[in-house]
Design a protein around this motif. Structure first.
Motif, mmCIF file in Angstrom:
data_model
loop_
_atom_site.group_PDB
_atom_site.id
_atom_site.type_symbol
_atom_site.label_atom_id
_atom_site.label_comp_id
_atom_site.label_asym_id
_atom_site.label_seq_id
_atom_site.Cartn_x
_atom_site.Cartn_y
_atom_site.Cartn_z
ATOM 1 N N ARG A 78 26.708 -36.797 11.260
ATOM 2 C CA ARG A 78 28.011 -37.400 11.591
ATOM 3 C C ARG A 78 28.922 -37.448 10.372
ATOM 4 O O ARG A 78 30.113 -37.182 10.475
ATOM 5 C CB ARG A 78 27.815 -38.800 12.173
ATOM 6 C CG ARG A 78 27.214 -38.762 13.571
ATOM 7 C CD ARG A 78 27.063 -40.131 14.169
ATOM 8 N NE ARG A 78 28.374 -40.692 14.506
ATOM 9 C CZ ARG A 78 28.574 -41.957 14.821
ATOM 10 N NH1 ARG A 78 27.568 -42.805 14.829
ATOM 11 N NH2 ARG A 78 29.786 -42.384 15.124
ATOM 12 N N LEU A 79 28.364 -37.791 9.205
ATOM 13 C CA LEU A 79 29.178 -37.874 7.990
ATOM 14 C C LEU A 79 29.632 -36.494 7.520
ATOM 15 O O LEU A 79 30.745 -36.348 7.017
ATOM 16 C CB LEU A 79 28.420 -38.607 6.882
ATOM 17 C CG LEU A 79 28.201 -40.094 7.156
ATOM 18 C CD1 LEU A 79 27.244 -40.690 6.135
ATOM 19 C CD2 LEU A 79 29.518 -40.837 7.197
ATOM 20 N N SER A 80 28.796 -35.488 7.712
ATOM 21 C CA SER A 80 29.208 -34.114 7.382
ATOM 22 C C SER A 80 30.388 -33.701 8.248
ATOM 23 O O SER A 80 31.344 -33.083 7.765
ATOM 24 C CB SER A 80 28.042 -33.140 7.590
ATOM 25 O OG SER A 80 27.000 -33.415 6.688
ATOM 26 N N LEU A 97 30.962 -35.277 0.634
ATOM 27 C CA LEU A 97 30.064 -34.112 0.712
ATOM 28 C C LEU A 97 29.119 -34.051 -0.490
ATOM 29 O O LEU A 97 27.948 -33.686 -0.344
ATOM 30 C CB LEU A 97 30.875 -32.824 0.827
ATOM 31 C CG LEU A 97 31.544 -32.596 2.181
ATOM 32 C CD1 LEU A 97 32.496 -31.413 2.113
ATOM 33 C CD2 LEU A 97 30.507 -32.401 3.280
ATOM 34 N N ALA A 98 29.601 -34.434 -1.666
ATOM 35 C CA ALA A 98 28.739 -34.439 -2.857
ATOM 36 C C ALA A 98 27.606 -35.452 -2.699
ATOM 37 O O ALA A 98 26.455 -35.174 -3.062
ATOM 38 C CB ALA A 98 29.560 -34.744 -4.109
ATOM 39 N N GLU A 99 27.917 -36.613 -2.139
ATOM 40 C CA GLU A 99 26.865 -37.615 -1.908
ATOM 41 C C GLU A 99 25.874 -37.116 -0.863
ATOM 42 O O GLU A 99 24.669 -37.272 -1.020
ATOM 43 C CB GLU A 99 27.473 -38.953 -1.469
ATOM 44 C CG GLU A 99 28.188 -39.686 -2.576
ATOM 45 C CD GLU A 99 27.278 -40.032 -3.737
ATOM 46 O OE1 GLU A 99 26.461 -40.962 -3.624
ATOM 47 O OE2 GLU A 99 27.385 -39.347 -4.779
ATOM 48 N N LEU A 100 26.377 -36.500 0.202
ATOM 49 C CA LEU A 100 25.499 -35.986 1.252
ATOM 50 C C LEU A 100 24.594 -34.882 0.719
ATOM 51 O O LEU A 100 23.427 -34.779 1.102
ATOM 52 C CB LEU A 100 26.319 -35.473 2.431
ATOM 53 C CG LEU A 100 27.098 -36.531 3.205
ATOM 54 C CD1 LEU A 100 28.002 -35.875 4.243
ATOM 55 C CD2 LEU A 100 26.160 -37.543 3.850
ATOM 56 N N LEU A 143 34.925 -43.310 3.840
ATOM 57 C CA LEU A 143 35.787 -42.382 3.105
ATOM 58 C C LEU A 143 36.500 -43.023 1.916
ATOM 59 O O LEU A 143 37.161 -42.329 1.163
ATOM 60 C CB LEU A 143 36.818 -41.748 4.037
ATOM 61 C CG LEU A 143 36.272 -40.691 4.980
ATOM 62 C CD1 LEU A 143 37.387 -40.176 5.894
ATOM 63 C CD2 LEU A 143 35.626 -39.543 4.224
ATOM 64 N N THR A 144 36.380 -44.340 1.751
ATOM 65 C CA THR A 144 36.938 -44.969 0.556
ATOM 66 C C THR A 144 35.979 -44.729 -0.603
ATOM 67 O O THR A 144 34.785 -44.490 -0.380
ATOM 68 C CB THR A 144 37.125 -46.491 0.747
ATOM 69 O OG1 THR A 144 35.838 -47.080 0.939
ATOM 70 C CG2 THR A 144 38.061 -46.811 1.895
ATOM 71 N N PRO A 145 36.466 -44.798 -1.832
ATOM 72 C CA PRO A 145 35.550 -44.614 -2.964
ATOM 73 C C PRO A 145 34.362 -45.583 -2.944
ATOM 74 O O PRO A 145 33.229 -45.178 -3.206
ATOM 75 C CB PRO A 145 36.446 -44.833 -4.181
ATOM 76 C CG PRO A 145 37.806 -44.386 -3.715
ATOM 77 C CD PRO A 145 37.865 -44.858 -2.273
ATOM 78 N N ILE A 146 34.600 -46.850 -2.593
ATOM 79 C CA ILE A 146 33.484 -47.810 -2.538
ATOM 80 C C ILE A 146 32.545 -47.457 -1.394
ATOM 81 O O ILE A 146 31.328 -47.491 -1.544
ATOM 82 C CB ILE A 146 33.992 -49.263 -2.406
ATOM 83 C CG1 ILE A 146 34.499 -49.751 -3.763
ATOM 84 C CG2 ILE A 146 32.900 -50.193 -1.894
ATOM 85 C CD1 ILE A 146 35.027 -51.164 -3.773
ATOM 86 N N GLY A 147 33.083 -47.108 -0.234
ATOM 87 C CA GLY A 147 32.244 -46.748 0.909
ATOM 88 C C GLY A 147 31.362 -45.557 0.612
ATOM 89 O O GLY A 147 30.170 -45.551 0.928
ATOM 90 N N THR A 148 31.944 -44.539 -0.004
ATOM 91 C CA THR A 148 31.163 -43.355 -0.374
ATOM 92 C C THR A 148 30.093 -43.705 -1.400
ATOM 93 O O THR A 148 28.967 -43.210 -1.327
ATOM 94 C CB THR A 148 32.091 -42.247 -0.920
ATOM 95 O OG1 THR A 148 33.028 -41.891 0.099
ATOM 96 C CG2 THR A 148 31.309 -41.004 -1.334
ATOM 97 N N ALA A 149 30.426 -44.585 -2.341
ATOM 98 C CA ALA A 149 29.449 -44.992 -3.360
ATOM 99 C C ALA A 149 28.284 -45.761 -2.732
ATOM 100 O O ALA A 149 27.137 -45.619 -3.169
ATOM 101 C CB ALA A 149 30.127 -45.843 -4.428
ATOM 102 N N LEU A 150 28.554 -46.552 -1.706
ATOM 103 C CA LEU A 150 27.516 -47.399 -1.117
ATOM 104 C C LEU A 150 26.513 -46.646 -0.241
ATOM 105 O O LEU A 150 25.338 -47.017 -0.191
ATOM 106 C CB LEU A 150 28.160 -48.507 -0.273
ATOM 107 C CG LEU A 150 28.847 -49.635 -1.032
ATOM 108 C CD1 LEU A 150 29.631 -50.522 -0.068
ATOM 109 C CD2 LEU A 150 27.838 -50.449 -1.828
ATOM 110 N N ILE A 151 26.951 -45.591 0.453
ATOM 111 C CA ILE A 151 26.082 -44.934 1.430
ATOM 112 C C ILE A 151 24.774 -44.460 0.790
ATOM 113 O O ILE A 151 24.777 -43.814 -0.248
ATOM 114 C CB ILE A 151 26.801 -43.763 2.163
ATOM 115 C CG1 ILE A 151 25.963 -43.265 3.352
ATOM 116 C CG2 ILE A 151 27.141 -42.629 1.232
ATOM 117 C CD1 ILE A 151 25.919 -44.201 4.508
#
Length: 154
Positions: free
Chosen positions: A22-24, A42-45, A97-105
């Motif tokens: 889903r995130l992709s 995408l980098a985190e995924l 999609l926020t910087p904090i949200g992406t950092a937390l996943i």
């Protein structure tokens, strides 16, 4: 400015197969209008360890998780990580999609990560606790997100 390997290395993260898929799709969908957010997600995924649905620890941040974290900029905050269409900062719902949200996943309780705010400044956040959404029909009592403000550059 201090520059050592320990602060630059990102922690190991785990993401379920369904969250990964889903995130992709979300990252691909927003790529044209928000390439920076798309690239970060995408980098985190890409670096995540993908595990079977149901195999992610309850202490790991997943979509829908309620997360208490301490940013280096102030007091602990509690938010729920959501998809972009469900985001509402006044309700403590932060988009992935926020910087904090992406950092937390994919982070787990007691992990920390360095992240870059939209203004280019680097910050550190530490996950203190993670709560998972109750399954439908489950009477599990969950703590509601605290109404703490997220910085405008988050």
């Amino acid at each position: 400015m201090q520059d050592n390997t320990k602060t630059r290395r990102k922690p190991n993260i785990r993401i379920s197969q369904s969250d990964h898929a889903r995130l992709s799709a979300v990252a691909s969908t927003v790529a044209a209008r928000n390439p920076e957010a798309s690239d970060e997600l995408l980098a985190e995924l890409e670096r995540a360890r993908i595990v079977a649905d149901g195999s992610v620890s309850a202490s790991t941040v997943q979509m829908g998780s309620t997360v208490t974290f301490k940013p280096d900029t102030g007091n602990a905050k509690t938010v729920t990580l959501v998809f972009p269409g469900d985001a509402d900062i006044s309700e403590g719902k932060v988009s992935v999609l926020t910087p904090i949200g992406t950092a937390l996943i994919g982070l787990s309780a007691e992990q920390s990560i360095m992240w870059t705010a939209r203004d280019g400044r680097r910050h550190k956040l530490s996950v203190l606790a993670v709560g998972q959404p109750a399954a439908e029909g489950d009477a599990v009592d969950r703590r509601a997100p605290a109404s703490s403000a997220i910085p405008a550059d988050a």
